[in-house]
Design a protein around this motif. Structure first.
Motif, PDB file in Angstrom:
ATOM      1  N   PRO A 279       0.793  -1.241   0.000  1.00 15.70           N
ATOM      2  CA  PRO A 279       0.000   0.000   0.000  1.00 15.70           C
ATOM      3  C   PRO A 279       0.820   1.283   0.000  1.00 15.70           C
ATOM      4  CG  PRO A 279      -0.693  -1.513   1.763  1.00 15.70           C
ATOM      5  CD  PRO A 279       0.624  -1.994   1.259  1.00 15.70           C
ATOM      6  N   CYS A 280       2.136   1.222   0.138  1.00 15.93           N
ATOM      7  CA  CYS A 280       2.939   2.426   0.357  1.00 15.93           C
ATOM      8  C   CYS A 280       2.766   3.457  -0.754  1.00 15.93           C
ATOM      9  CB  CYS A 280       4.413   2.043   0.509  1.00 15.93           C
ATOM     10  SG  CYS A 280       5.524   3.452   0.767  1.00 15.93           S
ATOM     11  N   PHE A 281       3.104   3.103  -1.985  1.00 17.13           N
ATOM     12  CA  PHE A 281       3.075   4.093  -3.057  1.00 17.13           C
ATOM     13  C   PHE A 281       1.668   4.402  -3.563  1.00 17.13           C
ATOM     14  CE2 PHE A 281       7.495   2.778  -2.895  1.00 17.13           C
ATOM     15  CZ  PHE A 281       8.126   4.009  -2.893  1.00 17.13           C
ATOM     16  N   PRO A 282       0.728   3.419  -3.608  1.00 17.42           N
ATOM     17  CA  PRO A 282      -0.662   3.818  -3.885  1.00 17.42           C
ATOM     18  C   PRO A 282      -1.213   4.787  -2.841  1.00 17.42           C
ATOM     19  CG  PRO A 282      -0.384   1.461  -4.230  1.00 17.42           C
ATOM     20  CD  PRO A 282       0.891   1.952  -3.619  1.00 17.42           C
ATOM     21  N   SER A 283      -0.826   4.607  -1.569  1.00 10.54           N
ATOM     22  CA  SER A 283      -1.262   5.546  -0.526  1.00 10.54           C
ATOM     23  C   SER A 283      -0.675   6.930  -0.762  1.00 10.54           C
ATOM     24  CB  SER A 283      -0.837   5.044   0.857  1.00 10.54           C
ATOM     25  OG  SER A 283      -1.505   3.854   1.204  1.00 10.54           O
ATOM     26  N   ALA A 284       0.602   6.967  -1.183  1.00  6.04           N
ATOM     27  CA  ALA A 284       1.244   8.251  -1.463  1.00  6.04           C
ATOM     28  C   ALA A 284       0.515   8.980  -2.592  1.00  6.04           C
ATOM     29  CB  ALA A 284       2.711   8.039  -1.822  1.00  6.04           C
ATOM     30  N   ALA A 285       0.130   8.234  -3.623  1.00  9.19           N
ATOM     31  CA  ALA A 285      -0.604   8.842  -4.732  1.00  9.19           C
ATOM     32  C   ALA A 285      -1.961   9.364  -4.270  1.00  9.19           C
ATOM     33  CB  ALA A 285      -0.778   7.824  -5.855  1.00  9.19           C
TER      34      ALA A 285
ATOM     35  N   ALA B 159      -4.113   7.121 -19.709  1.00 10.59           N
ATOM     36  CA  ALA B 159      -5.401   6.817 -19.090  1.00 10.59           C
ATOM     37  C   ALA B 159      -6.307   8.033 -19.003  1.00 10.59           C
ATOM     38  CB  ALA B 159      -5.175   6.259 -17.690  1.00 10.59           C
ATOM     39  N   PRO B 160      -7.630   7.834 -19.031  1.00  8.76           N
ATOM     40  CA  PRO B 160      -8.547   8.921 -18.672  1.00  8.76           C
ATOM     41  C   PRO B 160      -8.234   9.378 -17.252  1.00  8.76           C
ATOM     42  CG  PRO B 160      -9.740   7.048 -19.598  1.00  8.76           C
ATOM     43  CD  PRO B 160      -8.342   6.583 -19.358  1.00  8.76           C
ATOM     44  N   SER B 161      -8.521  10.619 -16.933  1.00  8.23           N
ATOM     45  CA  SER B 161      -8.101  11.184 -15.653  1.00  8.23           C
ATOM     46  C   SER B 161      -8.606  10.387 -14.456  1.00  8.23           C
ATOM     47  CB  SER B 161      -8.578  12.636 -15.543  1.00  8.23           C
ATOM     48  OG  SER B 161      -9.986  12.707 -15.632  1.00  8.23           O
ATOM     49  N   PHE B 162      -9.819   9.807 -14.577  1.00  8.21           N
ATOM     50  CA  PHE B 162     -10.378   9.085 -13.439  1.00  8.21           C
ATOM     51  C   PHE B 162      -9.986   7.610 -13.413  1.00  8.21           C
ATOM     52  CE2 PHE B 162     -13.400   9.745 -16.847  1.00  8.21           C
ATOM     53  CZ  PHE B 162     -13.745   8.457 -17.213  1.00  8.21           C
ATOM     54  N   MET B 163      -9.100   7.190 -14.377  1.00  8.66           N
ATOM     55  CA  MET B 163      -8.619   5.806 -14.390  1.00  8.66           C
ATOM     56  C   MET B 163      -7.103   5.735 -14.270  1.00  8.66           C
ATOM     57  SD  MET B 163     -11.301   3.872 -14.634  1.00  8.66           S
ATOM     58  CE  MET B 163     -10.765   2.271 -15.222  1.00  8.66           C
ATOM     59  N   VAL B 164      -6.467   6.846 -13.918  1.00  8.17           N
ATOM     60  CA  VAL B 164      -5.003   6.881 -13.821  1.00  8.17           C
ATOM     61  C   VAL B 164      -4.494   5.881 -12.792  1.00  8.17           C
ATOM     62  CG1 VAL B 164      -3.042   8.280 -13.099  1.00  8.17           C
ATOM     63  CG2 VAL B 164      -4.734   9.230 -14.668  1.00  8.17           C
ATOM     64  N   ALA B 165      -5.124   5.848 -11.612  1.00 10.29           N
ATOM     65  CA  ALA B 165      -4.683   4.932 -10.563  1.00 10.29           C
ATOM     66  C   ALA B 165      -4.835   3.485 -10.996  1.00 10.29           C
ATOM     67  CB  ALA B 165      -5.463   5.189  -9.281  1.00 10.29           C
ATOM     68  N   SER B 166      -5.918   3.182 -11.702  1.00  8.92           N
ATOM     69  CA  SER B 166      -6.143   1.811 -12.164  1.00  8.92           C
ATOM     70  C   SER B 166      -5.091   1.384 -13.167  1.00  8.92           C
ATOM     71  CB  SER B 166      -7.542   1.687 -12.785  1.00  8.92           C
ATOM     72  OG  SER B 166      -8.544   1.902 -11.819  1.00  8.92           O
ATOM     73  N   VAL B 167      -4.807   2.249 -14.140  1.00 15.34           N
ATOM     74  CA  VAL B 167      -3.793   1.918 -15.143  1.00 15.34           C
ATOM     75  C   VAL B 167      -2.419   1.811 -14.480  1.00 15.34           C
ATOM     76  CG1 VAL B 167      -2.575   2.761 -17.185  1.00 15.34           C
ATOM     77  CG2 VAL B 167      -5.072   2.909 -17.069  1.00 15.34           C
ATOM     78  N   GLY B 168      -2.129   2.724 -13.559  1.00 16.00           N
ATOM     79  CA  GLY B 168      -0.851   2.665 -12.862  1.00 16.00           C
ATOM     80  C   GLY B 168      -0.699   1.397 -12.046  1.00 16.00           C
ATOM     81  N   SER B 169      -1.765   0.976 -11.357  1.00 18.18           N
ATOM     82  CA  SER B 169      -1.682  -0.237 -10.540  1.00 18.18           C
ATOM     83  C   SER B 169      -1.576  -1.486 -11.406  1.00 18.18           C
ATOM     84  CB  SER B 169      -2.897  -0.340  -9.617  1.00 18.18           C
ATOM     85  OG  SER B 169      -4.083  -0.563 -10.344  1.00 18.18           O
ATOM     86  N   ILE B 170      -2.258  -1.486 -12.553  1.00 16.77           N
ATOM     87  CA  ILE B 170      -2.137  -2.622 -13.466  1.00 16.77           C
ATOM     88  C   ILE B 170      -0.713  -2.733 -13.986  1.00 16.77           C
ATOM     89  CG2 ILE B 170      -2.791  -3.444 -15.777  1.00 16.77           C
ATOM     90  CD1 ILE B 170      -5.621  -2.385 -15.178  1.00 16.77           C
ATOM     91  N   GLN B 171      -0.126  -1.593 -14.355  1.00 12.16           N
ATOM     92  CA  GLN B 171       1.260  -1.585 -14.814  1.00 12.16           C
ATOM     93  C   GLN B 171       2.185  -2.120 -13.717  1.00 12.16           C
ATOM     94  OE1 GLN B 171       3.963   1.674 -17.025  1.00 12.16           O
ATOM     95  NE2 GLN B 171       3.431   2.298 -14.962  1.00 12.16           N
ATOM     96  N   ASN B 172       2.010  -1.640 -12.497  1.00 11.26           N
ATOM     97  CA  ASN B 172       2.884  -2.045 -11.405  1.00 11.26           C
ATOM     98  C   ASN B 172       2.679  -3.504 -11.022  1.00 11.26           C
ATOM     99  OD1 ASN B 172       4.999  -0.924  -9.916  1.00 11.26           O
ATOM    100  ND2 ASN B 172       3.734  -0.671  -8.100  1.00 11.26           N
TER     101      ASN B 172
END
Length: 434
Positions: A125-131, A365-378
């Motif tokens: 959760p560290c870096f998703p929490s930071a985001a 990614a669309p602005s409201f899917m940035v976290a999803s695309v980032g987490s999928i990549q990671n």
């Protein structure tokens, strides 16, 4: 704290700068995170002597962490959205710190593996929490700069770890490394849970600064009413290009993270005192690579000659080629000074890739899917990249040399240029996602 959000004009500066103290939490948390995962590379030589572990065993421990870290990415993002970053990040710190401390007690390989798995789950959760915290505490125009600060913790952590941890190990022993880091993490986690608050609950945040933070928030209703499916993201070519490109980068990143100090010891028989300094220098290069490449991509986009997306792709591709060449050269160098220099150059450009790859998610990614695309990549990257430490360890055990591990890692790193330049093509169009 209940506040109405009245947008300020773009040029208005709020009364109060409390938000600038929040990034310190993220920077320190990220550094502790990376120091704890870096302990293995420092303790490995003594662990191999005391416990009869092989290089393959050390690589397996690195792989166990990476798989657990990867699998923990996706549920972590959901939990953070549901229960807030304070609770999930705080609990994560406690879990990974306990796993770190307990590693100083055990002596059996399978228990070390279990603790590395627990470490990965806790650190996820560290870096998703930071985001998430960044999105809560900063307006859009400040988020890139703030993200660059806390993301640099992934380089400063490994840079600071060797001199500190080598000193502790030389004075007390390898088990004390895990005790020390575990206690520091538990203390930080307790302080974070006690004192951190989201803007809405902060008692020190002024109304003017609160309004400034919230001035350009997106309409949450647009996200809630969207028909976009999380699973549909996997059908996009650009998403797969990001996953594959980041995989190529993290493959060699993980080899450095696990084996860099061990390579310097085996190849040049340096003293532990010298190892502390030599092993930290390349990671300092990585931190500067992250910051400088972000500034260059910004200037390229501002010139009007490149779109923000294309600027990042060009920098990533050039960095991938340069890092590939330098990594392949490393095992053929007989000078420790030149070896450390090449490692520094390699990590400078590898970090240029990772920093721009995270930023690229905001373009694709669309602005409201940035976290999803980032987490999928990671998730995809760390799940696949988890193979690299154990593969490198097996190569070393079978050949008695790191040469093939570096050559193969360099070639894989170079493939990131192909992935980011030719597979990542177009941003995801919202209206086409059903």
């Amino acid at each position: 704290m209940s506040m109405s959000s009245v947008p300020l004009s773009t040029g208005t500066q709020p009364k109060g700068k409390l938000r600038y103290t929040v990034v310190i939490w993220l920077l320190i948390g990220g550094m502790i995170n990376y120091i704890d995962r870096s302990i293995l590379s420092i303790a490995a030589p003594e662990m191999m002597n005391d416990l009869n572990f092989t290089a393959t065993d050390i690589g397996l421990l690195g792989t166990a962490f990476s798989w657990a870290y990867a699998l923990g990415q996706l549920p972590s993002g959901w939990l953070i959205d549901q229960f807030g970053p304070k609770k999930i990040f705080g609990i994560g710190i406690m879990i990974w710190s306990f796993a770190t401390f307990a590693a100083g007690i055990v002596s059996v390989l399978w228990l070390f593996i279990l603790l590395r798995i627990l470490l990965g789950i806790g650190e996820a959760p560290c870096f998703p929490s930071a985001a998430k915290i960044t999105s809560k505490w900063y307006p859009k125009k400040e988020r890139g700069f703030i993200s660059g600060i806390w993301d640099s913790s992934s380089k400063w952590g490994p840079a600071l770890a060797p001199p500190i941890l080598v000193l502790i190990m030389a004075t007390f022993g390898w088990r004390e490394l895990f005790y020390f880091a575990g206690i520091v993490g538990i203390i930080f986690g307790g302080i974070f849970l006690k004192f951190y608050n989201d803007p809405e609950k902060s008692k020190k945040l002024t109304k003017e600064e609160y309004d400034y933070i919230k001035q350009d928030n997106e309409d949450s209703n647009a996200v809630e009413t969207s028909t976009i499916s999380w699973f549909s993201l996997f059908k996009y070519r650009s998403v797969w290009g990001m996953i594959l490109g980041f995989f190529c980068t993290i493959w060699i990143w993980n080899i450095f993270l696990v084996f860099l100090p061990l390579y310097l010891l085996d190849r040049f028989a340096v003293s532990f005192a010298a190892l502390g300094l030599l092993a930290s220098i390349p990671w300092i290069g990585g931190a500067f690579g992250n910051i400088i490449s972000g500034y260059v991509s910004k200037k390229m986009a501002e010139s009007g000659r490149f779109t923000p997306m294309k600027a990042k792709q060009i920098i990533i591709s050039i960095s991938a080629v340069i890092s590939a060449v330098t990594v392949i050269m490393i095992p053929f160098i007989n000078s420790i000074g030149l070896t450390v220099t090449l490692m520094t150059v390699a990590l400078f450009f590898i970090s240029s890739i990772t920093g721009n790859a995270w930023a690229l998610a905001t373009d694709v990614a669309p602005s409201f899917m940035v976290a999803s695309v980032g987490s999928i990549q990671n998730f995809g990257v760390y799940f696949g990249g988890a193979f690299s430490p154990v593969v490198a360890g097996m190569i070393v055990d079978l050949t008695g040399s790191y040469t093939l591990a570096f050559i193969s890692g360099g070639l894989i790193a170079g493939c990131a240029a192909i992935c980011y330049l030719f597979i990542v093509k177009h941003p995801i169009q919202t209206q086409n996602v059903q």
